[in-house]
Design an enzyme around this catalytic site. Structure first.
Site, PDB file in Angstrom:
ATOM      1  N   SER A  45      56.222 -24.434 -35.123  1.00 46.06           N
ATOM      2  CA  SER A  45      56.582 -24.755 -34.092  1.00 46.06           C
ATOM      3  C   SER A  45      55.905 -23.364 -33.363  1.00 46.06           C
ATOM      4  CB  SER A  45      57.391 -24.191 -32.807  1.00 46.06           C
ATOM      5  OG  SER A  45      58.007 -25.219 -32.858  1.00 46.06           O
ATOM      6  N   ASP A  52      54.736 -23.650 -22.369  1.00 48.44           N
ATOM      7  CA  ASP A  52      55.479 -23.248 -23.782  1.00 48.44           C
ATOM      8  C   ASP A  52      54.422 -21.770 -24.644  1.00 48.44           C
ATOM      9  OD1 ASP A  52      57.613 -23.042 -25.757  1.00 48.44           O
ATOM     10  OD2 ASP A  52      56.204 -25.109 -26.904  1.00 48.44           O
ATOM     11  N   HIS A  86      59.520 -20.682 -26.775  1.00 47.11           N
ATOM     12  CA  HIS A  86      60.364 -22.217 -27.054  1.00 47.11           C
ATOM     13  C   HIS A  86      60.688 -21.345 -28.583  1.00 47.11           C
ATOM     14  CE1 HIS A  86      58.303 -24.477 -29.673  1.00 47.11           C
ATOM     15  NE2 HIS A  86      59.146 -24.539 -30.398  1.00 47.11           N
TER      16      HIS A  86
END
EC number: 3.4.21.7
Length: 812
Positions: free
Chosen positions: A762, A667, A624
């Site tokens: 992230s 992901d 992502h």
């Protein structure tokens, strides 16, 4: 040798059919019993020892120990309940379970425990005595009934169980209050159930605990040695209301087992407290308000929150009223709240002021794991070592020196005040050959630590190579050194560390032996009298000595130097490993997490995601993070940075040449760099895990990043946080993430909140320490908010994608 090698050697020493007989024994490696009534006998293996113990007629054999290198068996009348244990190399102690047990099975005719009072508290008369009562049952009339001392027994198969003659002249005999063994029934919530039921309530077969199919999980037997996760038997390792198991049905991950409650009174409870001690599992005070001031919901009620932590499900946890309790092994007492918007919260319980004595040390709260990777070393025999390593040579965690569980001992800070016996740090209080510790594994009393002796010049450590660098052939004779534990060492050192010449392996003088000879071990390199390691001893090469009074000793073989200056997962600056927060701010030691990268847009240079260097040309991040653009030239990677906005001389900036997304939309993504990164002391890759490796529940891991700190200090500098992994079974409970976590993901976080990875982290790493290096186990993926209570972070489980990662790196 590691645990698997120990088991292999152990099995080789058994004869066919002996495994079942040993089920009646508890084994402890590295333990020797001080015994007054014993016999020393020659034995070719464990099975010979077992037969000699079972066949002994001069005394009741309660234990035996086998010394493999000496080929010697010692059978003994004592066990660890009646005699002291000392630590010793190259020995395994076997103790008969029946003499260690203080519970009964059935009517208790096989009970051999040491209870010696009746239900009414009257002391028992000795079975061999004739006053105040002349017995019908005595050691002479019933020699096989275990009528020793004044212990409760059942020589006549009385349906009411064990009994004894009493010392009360007016009461000839009475029954004893012996609890049932938790084999066919359970007490409390079945935390100590040790039976062999292996079907669930609906009749499904249980999956073996050491299997990862059909369900991968984090309840790994080797990581939970005290939980008795044997075979596929139902167990309760995680504070559920009753025992359960993973099932063999791929569509049903786990289910409770139908185990009846025992009908006799449970064993006496542990001491209880009105204050916080350890995790507070024995707290019995009346605090009924959470840390934020919320009133607690009554445990017996189901509004506003439905739950299964009820007095009926946890009958031994004293779930009275709405008092804060810890029925399921959380980090502190807690309660459900009366606020419908907040399911549960921890309580603030005042700490107990009095410090525990060694006997009272709370073993439920292990000390913080200290896992130095910047290789500390020790001088001489390590008696002066004062580092913080707490991991053994096989990767086991050290027991605190002040604790008496799982191993009772006399090497305490009080008895050795000058030995630096702090926490559970490796030490050498008794002048052994190097630092060691007692382990937290009940079956392994002690081991040497994963430390190396400082080199003679410069004080640095000779590094151990990675597996890929180990030679397949013999060592170069010009560089007489060893890899690993030296099992493949073929050098020509022929003298022990103490300077004693070695006896030839084929010789039988001064020591006769038959297990380790050139004929029995033709591939072990047992040439002449050279030091070798034919049994994979974790302590390294050894030999029989030419000293008639010393059978064998170890050799001082140095470790071979690494072909590479820097190994994956081994930072050159020791990480802080603080239990602080990323949210809340715990600034990392500069360059202590050298695989951390900053993913930035090529044109603005703004940090927006993290990532992990896994090879000089490759970075792993979250898929992502690449939603901004599908063009690799849009991105660049910053390596070797500590400050987000300040460029030091050691910082490397490399553009991205290729983006590779995981094909099934997981992901996780690979970035191929336009050129290899220069590996320095500030830029080092993290290690990848083994394919499909499962991180054990409650493993302490670390996250790092420059992400959102919600106004706290430390913004702009690399931060770190320490987090426990939470098994998916627990994480998917309704009060946490409610079945949102997939098998390709893992959870980690403090359920109290306040510690988490946030926006900007992230794609960054979650690394876990394993023996001597950090392994990349997770890629930061998603969470419900940031550092919220009961909402741990979710990470892509890297081990599930190792095959894909390695294939893509090979093909690109």
């Amino acid at each position: 040798m590691d645990h698997k090698e120990v088991i292999l050697l152990f099995l080789l020493l058994l004869k066919p059919g002996q495994g079942d007989s040993l089920d009646g024994y508890i084994s402890t490696q590295g333990a020797s019993l001080f015994s007054l009534t014993k016999k020393q006998l020659a034995a070719g293996g464990v099975s010979d020892c077992l037969a000699k113990c079972e066949g002994e007629t001069d005394f009741v054999c309660r234990s035996f120990q086998y010394h493999s290198k000496e080929q010697q068996c010692v059978i003994m009348a004592e066990n660890s309940k009646t005699s002291s244990i000392i630590r010793m190399r190259d020995v395994i102690l076997f103790e008969k379970r029946v003499y260690l047990s203080e519970c009964k099975t059935g009517i208790g005719n096989g009970y051999r425990g040491t209870m010696s009072r009746t239900k009414s508290g009257v002391a028992c008369q000795k079975w061999g005595a004739t006053f105040p009562h002349v017995p019908n049952y005595s050691p002479s009339t019933h020699p096989n009934e275990g009528l020793e001392e004044n212990y409760c027994r059942n020589p006549d198969n009385d349906e009411q169980g064990p009994w004894c003659y009493t010392t009360d002249p007016d009461k000839r005999y009475d029954y004893c209050n012996i609890p049932e063994c938790e084999e066919e029934c359970m007490y409390c919530s079945g935390e100590k159930y040790e039976g062999k039921i292996s079907k669930t309530m609906s009749g499904l077969d249980c999956q073996a605990w050491d299997s990862q199919s059909p369900h991968a999980h984090g309840y790994i037997p080797a990581k939970f040695p005290s939980k008795n996760l044997k075979m596929n038997y139902c167990r309760n390792p995680d504070g559920e209301p009753r025992p359960w198991c993973f099932t063999t049905d791929p569509t049903k991950r786990w289910e409770y087992c139908d185990i009846p409650r025992c009908t006799t009174p449970p064993p006496p409870p542990s001491p209880t407290y009105q204050c916080l001690k350890g995790r507070g599992e024995n707290y019995r005070g009346t605090v009924s308000v959470t840390v934020s001031g919320k009133t607690c919901q009554r445990w017996s009620e189901q509004t506003p929150h439905r739950h299964n932590r009820t007095p009926e499900n946890f009958p031994c946890k004293n779930l009275e009223e709405n008092y804060c309790r810890n029925p399921d092994g959380e980090t502190a007492p807690w309660c459900y709240t009366t606020d419908s918007q907040l399911r549960w919260e921890y309580c603030e319980i005042p700490s107990c002021e009095s410090s525990a004595s060694p006997d009272q040390s709370d073993s439920s709260v292990p000390p913080e794991e200290q896992t130095p990777v910047v290789q500390e070393c020790y001088q001489s025999d390590g008696q002066s070592y004062r580092g913080t390593s707490s991991t053994t040579i096989t990767g086991k965690k050290c027991q605190s020196w002040a604790a008496m569980f799982p191993h009772r001992h006399s090497k305490t800070p009080e008895n050795f005040p000058d030995a630096g016996l702090e926490m559970n740090y490796c030490r050498n209080p008794d002048g052994d050959k190097g630092p060691w510790c007692y382990t937290t594994d009940p079956s392994v009393r002690w081991e040497y630590c994963n430390l190396k002796r400082c080199s003679e010049t410069g004080g640095s450590v000779v590094e151990l190579p990675t597996v890929s660098q180990e030679p397949s052939g013999p060592s170069d004779s010009e560089t007489d050194c060893m890899y690993g534990n030296g099992k493949d060492y073929r050098g020509k050192t022929a003298v022990t560390a103490a300077g004693t010449p070695c006896q030839g392996w084929a010789a039988q003088e001064p020591h006769r032996h038959s297990i380790f000879t050139p004929q029995t071990n033709p591939r072990a390199g047992l040439e002449k009298n050279y030091c070798r390691n034919p049994d994979g001893d974790v302590n390294g090469p050894w030999c029989y000595t030419t000293n008639p009074r010393k059978l064998y000793d170890y050799c001082d073989i140095p470790l071979c130097a690494s072909a590479s200056s820097f190994e994956c997962g081994k930072p050159q600056v020791e990480p802080k490993k603080c239990p602080g927060r990323v949210v809340g701010g715990c600034v990392a030691n500069p360059h202590s997490w050298p695989w951390q990268i900053s993913l930035r847009t090529r044109f603005t240079g703004q940090h927006f995601c993290g990532g992990t260097l896994i090879a000089p040309e490759w970075v792993l991040t979250a898929a992502h993070c690449l939603e901004k653009s599908s063009r690799p030239e849009f991105y660049k990677v910053i390596l070797g940075a500590h400050e987000e906005y300040i460029r030091g001389l050691d910082v490397q900036e490399i553009s991205v040449a290729k983006l590779i997304l995981e094909p099934n939309n997981r992901d996780i993504a690979l970035l191929k760099l336009s050129r290899p990164a220069t590996i320095t002391d500030k830029v080092i890759p993290a290690c990848l895990p083994s394919p499909n490796y499962m991180v054990a529940d409650r493993t302490i891991c670390y996250i790092t990043g420059w992400g959102e700190t919600q106004g706290t200090f430390g913004a702009g500098r690399l931060k770190e946080a320490q987090l426990p992994v939470i098994e998916n079974k627990v994480c998917n409970r309704v009060e946490y993430l409610n079945n949102r976590v997939k098998s390709t993901e893992l959870c980690a976080g403090q359920l109290a909140g306040g510690v988490d990875s946030c926006q900007g982290d992230s794609g960054g790493p979650l690394v876990c320490f394993e023996k001597d290096k950090y392994i990349l186990q997770g890629v930061t993926s998603w969470g419900l908010g940031c550092a919220r209570p009961n909402k741990p972070g979710v990470y892509v489980r890297v081990s599930r994608f190792v095959d894909w990662i390695e294939r893509e790196m090979r093909n690109n």
